[in-house]
Design a protein around this motif. Sequence first.
Motif, PDB file in Angstrom:
ATOM      1  N   GLY A  41      82.832  34.388  60.573  1.00 54.42           N
ATOM      2  CA  GLY A  41      83.496  35.002  59.434  1.00 54.42           C
ATOM      3  C   GLY A  41      82.531  35.499  58.283  1.00 54.42           C
ATOM      4  N   LEU A  42      83.187  36.705  57.934  1.00 52.20           N
ATOM      5  CA  LEU A  42      82.214  37.446  56.724  1.00 52.20           C
ATOM      6  C   LEU A  42      83.534  37.838  55.835  1.00 52.20           C
ATOM      7  N   THR A  43      83.166  37.133  54.519  1.00 51.66           N
ATOM      8  CA  THR A  43      84.125  37.453  53.196  1.00 51.66           C
ATOM      9  C   THR A  43      83.396  38.391  52.294  1.00 51.66           C
ATOM     10  N   HIS A  44      84.203  39.471  51.882  1.00 53.98           N
ATOM     11  CA  HIS A  44      83.630  40.295  50.755  1.00 53.98           C
ATOM     12  C   HIS A  44      84.564  40.146  49.655  1.00 53.98           C
ATOM     13  N   ASN A  45      84.184  39.866  48.264  1.00 47.66           N
ATOM     14  CA  ASN A  45      85.183  40.081  47.158  1.00 47.66           C
ATOM     15  C   ASN A  45      84.199  41.002  46.158  1.00 47.66           C
ATOM     16  N   ASP A  46      84.880  42.186  45.977  1.00 46.52           N
ATOM     17  CA  ASP A  46      83.977  43.084  45.144  1.00 46.52           C
ATOM     18  C   ASP A  46      84.169  42.583  43.783  1.00 46.52           C
ATOM     19  N   GLY A  47      83.268  42.894  42.915  1.00 44.85           N
ATOM     20  CA  GLY A  47      83.213  42.541  41.596  1.00 44.85           C
ATOM     21  C   GLY A  47      84.640  42.961  40.885  1.00 44.85           C
TER      22      GLY A  47
END
Length: 94
Positions: free
Chosen positions: A2-8
């Motif tokens: 899994g790849l998770t990205h939370n932008d600022g």
Amino acid sequence: MGLTHNDGYIWSYAGNNATSDPNGDTYLYPHTQVDAQVSYEIPRSHGLQAIVSMLNLNNEVFGFYNGSERYPIQREYYSRTISAGLRWTLQKEK
């Protein structure tokens, strides 16, 4: 895998002071994390699986800043986490 990205994004407001200085709003830094899990069903074990979980494989840093990224207030370093275990699932009789 899994790849998770939370932008600022904004975490809390500083009232009427939405400036880019150290007294401004509080934001989270952008954060991208890679996780994985593998499981293997053990043959003739009547429902027993071996499991390995791996979190934060890319060793991503987490943190907050006020007003601008050049004013950090908190940085958290977690490193990688690897765990292993066994899972047993009851099987229905045939």
